[in-house]
Design an enzyme around this catalytic site. Structure first.
Site, short mmCIF file in Angstrom:
data_model
loop_
_atom_site.label_atom_id
_atom_site.label_comp_id
_atom_site.label_asym_id
_atom_site.label_seq_id
_atom_site.Cartn_x
_atom_site.Cartn_y
_atom_site.Cartn_z
N GLY A 1 13.46 23.90 48.06
CA GLY A 1 12.61 24.42 49.14
C GLY A 1 11.33 25.00 48.58
N GLU B 1 14.35 23.72 42.84
CA GLU B 1 13.62 22.45 43.03
C GLU B 1 12.53 22.72 44.06
OE1 GLU B 1 14.11 19.52 41.47
OE2 GLU B 1 15.72 20.32 40.22
N CYS C 1 8.14 16.25 48.68
CA CYS C 1 7.70 17.17 47.62
C CYS C 1 6.83 16.48 46.58
CB CYS C 1 8.92 17.80 46.95
SG CYS C 1 10.08 16.58 46.32
P1 NAD Z 1 13.50 24.88 54.53
O1 NAD Z 1 12.69 25.62 55.56
O2 NAD Z 1 14.54 23.91 54.96
O3 NAD Z 1 14.12 25.97 53.56
C1 NAD Z 1 14.96 25.61 52.49
C2 NAD Z 1 16.26 26.36 52.59
O4 NAD Z 1 16.01 27.75 52.42
C3 NAD Z 1 16.96 26.19 53.93
O5 NAD Z 1 18.30 25.87 53.72
C4 NAD Z 1 16.75 27.53 54.61
O6 NAD Z 1 17.82 27.88 55.47
C5 NAD Z 1 16.68 28.48 53.44
N1 NAD Z 1 15.89 29.68 53.72
C6 NAD Z 1 14.73 29.75 54.44
N2 NAD Z 1 14.28 31.02 54.47
C7 NAD Z 1 15.17 31.76 53.77
C8 NAD Z 1 15.27 33.15 53.43
N3 NAD Z 1 14.36 34.03 53.83
N4 NAD Z 1 16.33 33.56 52.70
C9 NAD Z 1 17.25 32.69 52.29
N5 NAD Z 1 17.22 31.35 52.58
C10 NAD Z 1 16.20 30.91 53.31
O7 NAD Z 1 12.55 24.04 53.57
P2 NAD Z 1 11.06 24.35 53.09
O8 NAD Z 1 11.04 25.53 52.20
O9 NAD Z 1 10.11 24.25 54.21
O10 NAD Z 1 10.91 23.00 52.24
C11 NAD Z 1 9.68 22.52 51.88
C12 NAD Z 1 9.35 22.93 50.44
O11 NAD Z 1 10.37 22.42 49.58
C13 NAD Z 1 8.07 22.32 49.94
O12 NAD Z 1 7.43 23.25 49.11
C14 NAD Z 1 8.53 21.13 49.14
O13 NAD Z 1 7.62 20.71 48.15
C15 NAD Z 1 9.81 21.64 48.54
N6 NAD Z 1 10.73 20.55 48.24
C16 NAD Z 1 11.04 20.33 46.95
C17 NAD Z 1 11.87 19.28 46.62
C18 NAD Z 1 12.25 18.99 45.20
O14 NAD Z 1 13.20 18.21 45.00
N7 NAD Z 1 11.60 19.56 44.21
C19 NAD Z 1 12.40 18.47 47.63
C20 NAD Z 1 12.05 18.75 48.94
C21 NAD Z 1 11.22 19.79 49.24
#
Ligand code: NAD
Length: 491
Positions: free
Chosen positions: A203, A225, A260
């Site tokens: 995330g 990640e 990502c």
């Molecule tokens: P998201 O909103 O789905 O959040 C990721 C996870 O974090 C979820 O399961 C969510 O429930 C949890 N979460 C959210 N807020 C939280 C908090 N305050 N406390 C605890 N858990 C919490 O996803 P996102 O962050 O919007 O994803 C997008 C980001 O992820 C981008 O920066 C993208 O580049 C990155 N990403 C990286 C990869 C990789 O493989 N490196 C893959 C996909 C996405």
């Protein structure tokens, strides 16, 4: 968008007591030693493969509901990737589990040594919404292959997929060791309070800091990640059509830029920009037609929050006046047309936040080499791309750019090569996975040294003498002559 069934679906209340109970149950399973055996790991990987193979239609429907993801993208980028990953784990599992021989030295002679991969225990996988099947199931494959019990927490932002994963894992997997907990911030917070043996989070960087702080309380190791602004440097000696096609496909053909490793921005020279822009426009027209908002071959933006986040990037007048293609949005369908912005100000939001959507800035520079300096002035990206035919420039790019991965003359494809580690560096993440790296991410590498009772050197024991010191120095320096001198010379 969430269906009525998903809206009605409300997972049972998941509080601290429930989380403690869950951990207790999974630890009890781990303590039986069941998850360590080759047979259990193999059977669970087989179940997982069966689960994916028999649910392809449901998976595509869930991904369409969450993101309007085209079926081809759902199949190629999620289903096929998982199947390949699972089949590889099944094929290589025995090899991966084998202890690895390590060499020893004169200081421990006679001895032998090996590195034993042992499971970490009970692990937590928290995944994101953009590739909600792949990002959930792929780490779980690594966790199972390495012999762990695992809890998966899918993203609430992709509710149809989260619900489907909970259902399928319930039906196909050994639920005494593998569970899905659905939920949002509240549930994840409760999970993070617990003591895990590893947390694997995918995330954004802001939440990664929350995850790492929670992990620090228990000294729990983490894989993070994350994302970042992945740049594409485009030289002028390239095959322009192939380059434009690959960039357009890696940007808008990967979940409409919500990936990502999608190109975040392009850098090219002032002289070459017009030709590149024409070619990008040409390819976009060929892929998505005159009205891309109506194309079925492009995903929508995942939610109204992300829609607002993306349109805010264009709200800045200094940016909107630089739009050279697209800019059209439709709030009701959460669609944003492929949009190209030429030379937005360096201090604008669009040039400072990860875009993660269908907007593509192009930054122009005087000389192609200036691009390397530009990239190095920013946070280390998850991927950095270069299109060129110049050998020297390729070498310079590979040795001077620090990024999770570097790809020359294509974008995003490195994640299909499972002999390469997939992960970030600096702001783009900690740790890596895919293929054997997934197994390693969920294993402890235990050092094992074997000795017998023969050849017990008295030199290591008191009373210490100058002769013993000379002998040990020679032994530890690996000096055969010194050893002879110490044994046969003056004591
Ligand atoms: P998201 O909103 O789905 O959040 C990721 C996870 O974090 C979820 O399961 C969510 O429930 C949890 N979460 C959210 N807020 C939280 C908090 N305050 N406390 C605890 N858990 C919490 O996803 P996102 O962050 O919007 O994803 C997008 C980001 O992820 C981008 O920066 C993208 O580049 C990155 N990403 C990286 C990869 C990789 O493989 N490196 C893959 C996909 C996405």
């Amino acid at each position: 968008m969430a269906t009525e069934e998903q809206v009605k679906h409300s997972p049972a209340v998941f509080d601290t007591e429930a989380a403690e109970g869950l951990l207790k149950e999974l630890r009890a399973t781990v303590n039986t030693g069941k998850t360590k055996s080759y047979e259990w790991r193999q059977s669970q990987l087989k179940n997982l493969l069966k689960m994916i193979e028999s649910s392809e239609k449901q998976i595509c429907e869930a991904l369409f509901s969450d993101l309007s993801k085209p079926e081809l993208e759902s199949f190629v980028h999620e289903i096929a990737m998982i199947k390949t990953s699972c089949k590889l784990a099944l094929k290589k599992l025995k090899d991966w589990m084998k202890p690895e021989k390590a060499s020893t030295n004169l200081g421990t002679f006679p001895s032998s040594a090996e590195i034993v991969s042992e499971p970490l225990g009970v692990v937590l996988v928290i995944s994101a919404w953009n590739y909600p099947i792949l990002l959930s199931v792929d780490p779980v494959i690594g966790a199972i292959a390495a012999g762990n019990a695992v809890v998966l927490k899918p993203s609430e932002i992709s509710p149809a997929t989260s619900l489907l994963l909970a259902k399928l894992f319930g039906e196909f997997m050994d639920n005494s060791a593998i569970k899905v907990v659905e939920g949002a911030v509240r549930e994840t917070t409760v999970l993070l309070e617990q003591k895990w043996d590893k947390i694997f989070y995918t995330g954004n960087g802001r939440v990664a800091r929350v995850v790492m702080a929670a992990a620090a309380k228990h000294l729990t190791p983490v894989s993070l990640e994350l994302g970042g602004k992945s740049p594409v440097l485009v030289d002028s000696d390239i095959d322009l059509t192939v380059t434009a096609r690959r960039i357009v496909s890696g940007k808008w053909g990967c979940n409409n830029g919500q990936a990502c490793v999608s190109p975040d921005y392009i850098i090219t020279t002032k002289d070459y920009a017009p030709a590149l822009i024409d070619s990008l426009k040409d390819q976009l027209f060929k892929f998505y037609g005159e009205d891309p908002l109506k194309s079925k071959d492009i995903s929508r933006v995942v939610s109204s929050n992300h829609f607002a986040r993306l349109t805010k990037l264009l709200d800045d007048d200094r940016v909107s006046e630089k739009i050279i293609l697209g800019g059209l949005t439709d709030k009701s369908s959460l669609k944003i047309a492929p949009t190209i912005v030429l030379d937005p100000p360096e201090d604008s939001l669009i040039m400072n936040e990860e875009i993660f959507g269908p907007l593509l800035p192009i930054v122009t520079i005087e000389k192609i080499e200036d691009g390397i300096e530009f990239i190095n002035s920013k946070a280390k990206p998850l991927a950095a791309y270069l299109f060129t035919n110049k050998k020297q420039l390729k070498e310079k790019f590979v040795s001077n750019i620090s990024a999770g991965a570097v790809v020359i003359n294509d974008v995003t494809l490195h994640l299909m090569v499972n002999t390469l580690p997939f992960g970030g560096v600096g702001e783009s993440g900690i740790g890596a996975y895919h293929g054997k790296f997934s197994f390693d991410a969920f294993s402890h590498k235990k050092a094992v040294l074997y000795r017998g009772f023969f050849g017990d050197a008295p030199a290591r024991y008191p009373p210490y003498t100058p002769g013993k010191l000379r002998l040990l120095k020679a032994l530890l320096d690996g000096s055969i002559l010194g050893i002879f001198r110490a044994i046969f010379g003056r004591s």
